[in-house]
Structure formats: structure tokens, C-alpha cells
Design a protein around this motif. Structure first.
Motif, PDB file in Angstrom:
ATOM      1  N   PRO A 188      44.197  66.232  31.316  1.00 29.18           N
ATOM      2  CA  PRO A 188      43.117  65.500  32.885  1.00 29.18           C
ATOM      3  C   PRO A 188      42.761  64.366  32.108  1.00 29.18           C
ATOM      4  N   GLY A 189      43.276  63.608  31.351  1.00 28.65           N
ATOM      5  CA  GLY A 189      42.632  62.162  31.457  1.00 28.65           C
ATOM      6  C   GLY A 189      43.991  61.264  32.014  1.00 28.65           C
ATOM      7  N   LEU A 190      44.633  61.798  31.941  1.00 29.90           N
ATOM      8  CA  LEU A 190      46.121  61.157  32.748  1.00 29.90           C
ATOM      9  C   LEU A 190      45.518  60.829  34.283  1.00 29.90           C
ATOM     10  N   PHE A 191      45.367  61.302  34.833  1.00 25.77           N
ATOM     11  CA  PHE A 191      44.894  61.383  36.673  1.00 25.77           C
ATOM     12  C   PHE A 191      44.603  59.800  36.380  1.00 25.77           C
ATOM     13  N   ASP A 192      43.663  59.957  35.599  1.00 22.59           N
ATOM     14  CA  ASP A 192      42.619  58.607  35.789  1.00 22.59           C
ATOM     15  C   ASP A 192      43.402  57.310  35.321  1.00 22.59           C
ATOM     16  N   PHE A 193      44.811  57.626  34.238  1.00 22.33           N
ATOM     17  CA  PHE A 193      45.511  56.489  33.321  1.00 22.33           C
ATOM     18  C   PHE A 193      46.582  55.774  34.845  1.00 22.33           C
ATOM     19  N   VAL A 194      46.840  56.490  35.009  1.00 27.11           N
ATOM     20  CA  VAL A 194      47.715  56.655  35.946  1.00 27.11           C
ATOM     21  C   VAL A 194      47.266  55.861  37.611  1.00 27.11           C
TER      22      VAL A 194
ATOM     23  N   ILE B 117      57.642  58.790  31.311  1.00 23.38           N
ATOM     24  CA  ILE B 117      58.176  57.680  30.003  1.00 23.38           C
ATOM     25  C   ILE B 117      57.116  56.582  30.692  1.00 23.38           C
ATOM     26  N   LEU B 118      55.337  56.227  30.119  1.00 26.10           N
ATOM     27  CA  LEU B 118      54.581  55.315  31.088  1.00 26.10           C
ATOM     28  C   LEU B 118      54.569  54.029  30.357  1.00 26.10           C
TER      29      LEU B 118
END
Lengths: 203, 203
Positions: A188-194, B117-118
Motif C-alpha cells: 500500500p505504501g508504494l503508491f505514495d512513494f511513486v 525496478i524503481l
């Protein structure tokens, strides 16, 4: 939620223990059981050992996520610790048999990853049960028959690991846990990271 | 079939190379391209470098599984090596962008595992492109803009790995490869193995 199943003697408990020692994000679901405690087992660690009466009370008040009878004894998974772990975002490890796994999927269809551990051969399984030296010959024979019924359900699992070498089997299970946590739809945290990445200026 | 995508500079090629060195069951799909060869690149290893005319001929005779234009150059995946590898039961690694990945899924919907890969940050991506010292400032700026468009497609991938540390990112990708091979429905030999187990006598 990670479900680990195997016939007894196939190495499931050792793999589960090593996994818990090396993975701080993983917590064991300690089952309740009405079967007698074996010499090396500790109440509250390996199982919560209950009387039949207490077991029935838990089952009847829906305090168990799943319950099953194996070898004439009853086993079950307490609901409360699982719900707490889920709420707090921790992963939970279930060392249960195929009946338990089936019921768990029905009760909590959410997000279950299941691994089945196979012995390299039935002969090897028999020797392992003998080396454990905890059961009589008759009990070992019953365990082997139950192992066959358990193995027949290998198709219900997401992953299958053959335990011909304990280190290798552990590494395989560990890889599954690491990989499953990297699945996009489980982060779930990935959306904010991107979003942060895309908003970052580099001029 | 394993698809590895990332914006250029995020570490994809290094991870791919390490993976290929350590995994004998994995073979790289070498793309064709019309872009000029960079100093360190070897024809047939990093890419097959083609003229526009040869590229068009391959594309028009359906010798490419996917083809895309990036930064004004053309890229494509030759069909033949992939079909040979699949027939021989080997896994194939594709170092391609999101456009290529999309087309590959459409052409070969079979059995594709995709990893994106980010970079840990755009600033870090920019420094990596600078350290590579292969591009002009203007090209780096174009690459960063293209990186943003590439990153916008992260949701199309099964797994996402953030490369903040190359060893950790590699270990993550490696775990995904190991785990995916342990999936029950990807192991045709397992049925016979289990039938053998169940038939084994232990009296």
C-alpha cells in the motif's frame, strides 16, 4: 497470512521455527489442541494445550478461525491473535494441515499464501519419524497413513517445496516469503512513494 | 518468461547480468535495436545492432515478438530464440521497457512474470546517469523525462523492487525467480513425483 502444511515429519516445524527466528515481521499463530503434550513441547509455545471442554467452548463461541480432528485429537486456530496481527500490519504464519488451511481460506479469504512441504520419499519420512523417537511403531504407522491423505491435498497449495535438504528447503520457503512481500498489490505504501518520485524536480 | 523493466539508470542491466551469471536455467533475450552502439556495448551481447532497413524487414515478417520506439530509436525482441528456449523448457529473461512488456503479454499471454525496478529517488537516478558518463547533459535530461513516463507504468507489473542498494535489489529479484519456480502450477513433473510418493510402500 502464510500457511505452511506438510505431513508430520516432513520438516515443516523446523522450517517454521527458522523462519520465525530470521524474520521479525512474521509471527506464529499458536494453535490450540486437545492432544496430550509431547515431552519436548511447551504449553503456549508449540500449542495451547486445552481440555476437550475448553476446546468446545472456544469453538462454540467462534473464538476459532478453523478447527479440525486429526488422529482422534482436535486442533484449532484462535481468532484473536490473528485479528490483532492483521490490524497491526504484521504477517502471520500458520503451521496447520490441509483441513485447517481450507477452513482458513473460507473464513479469511483475504490474502493467504500457502506452501506445501513434501518429503523426498515415504521411506525417508518413516526414518524421520523413527529418529524423532516420540511415537510408538503403531503411531508411526498411523502417521504414515495420515501422511498419504495429507499429501493427496498438495494441489490445494500455491507453492510446493520438496524437503530433500533442510537448508535448501528453508531457503526456498524464505524466497517465497520475500517474493510475496514484493508483489505490487501487497504494498500500500508504494503508491505514495511513486507519486513522490514523479513529483521530484531534477532541474 | 521473466520481464525486467525500469527507467534507464535504475540498475536493471546490472541486476539482469548478475542473475544470468548465477542462474544456469535463465537465458537472456537479446533485443535488436536501431540505436547507435555505445562505447562499452558488444553487438550480439547487449543488443543486435541493426540498420533501420533490417529492423523493418524483421518487423514486417513477424520475426519480432514486440517492437517499440524509444528516444527516436527502434527496439524489438526476436521471436526465434524465445520459441527455442520455451520448447526446451528454459526460462527467458527480457530486459525491455513497459511498451515491450505490454506487447509481449499480448503476443505470448502464456506465463510471464514481470518485475519493475524503481530508483530510490530521481536525484539518485540523475547521479547514476551522470556517473555512467555515456550521455550528454541534454540526453540525460531526455532520459529523466522518459524515466518519468516509464515509472508511470509501475502498476502494470507483478512485482516492484526499489533499488536503493544493489545487493539487496538483486537478492529481491533472485527470490522472486526462485519463488516463481516453486509455484505448483508451474511444475509439470510434480504430479508424477507425488504419484510415486503415494504408491511407495513402507511396511
Amino acid at each position: 497470512m502464510l500457511v505452511l502444511s506438510s505431513p508430520s515429519g516432513a520438516g515443516k516445524s523446523t522450517i517454521a521455527r527458522t523462519l520465525l527466528e530470521n524474520d521479525g515481521g512474521l509471527e506464529l499463530s499458536v494453535s490450540v489442541t486437545t492432544r496430550p503434550r509431547r515431552g519436548s513441547e511447551i504449553d503456549g509455545v508449540h500449542y495451547h494445550f486445552l481440555s476437550m471442554r475448553d476446546f468446545e467452548r472456544m469453538r462454540d463461541t467462534e473464538a476459532l478461525l478453523e478447527a479440525a480432528e486429526v488422529h482422534g485429537n482436535f486442533y484449532g486456530t484462535p481468532r484473536e491473535p490473528v485479528e490483532i496481527a492483521m490490524d497491526e500490519g504484521r504477517d502471520m504464519l500458520f503451521d496447520i494441515d490441509w483441513q485447517g488451511a481450507e477452513q482458513l481460506k473460507a473464513t479469511m479469504p483475504a490474502d493467504i499464501v500457502s506452501i506445501f512441504i513434501l518429503p523426498p520419499s515415504m521411506t525417508e519420512l518413516k526414518s524421520r519419524l523413527r529418529r524423532r523417537a516420540e511415537d510408538s511403531d503403531a503411531t508411526i504407522q498411523t502417521r504414515l497413513e495420515n501422511a498419504r491423505s495429507e499429501i493427496e491435498h498438495w494441489r490445494d497449495y500455491d507453492y510446493v517445496v520438496v524437503n530433500d535438504d533442510l537448508d535448501r528447503a528453508y531457503a526456498a520457503v524464505r524466497a517465497i516469503v520475500i517474493a510475496e512481500r514484493l508483489k505490487r498489490d501487497r504494498r500500500p505504501g508504494l503508491f505514495d512513494f511513486v507519486s513522490g518520485l514523479l513529483a521530484e524536480r531534477t532541474e
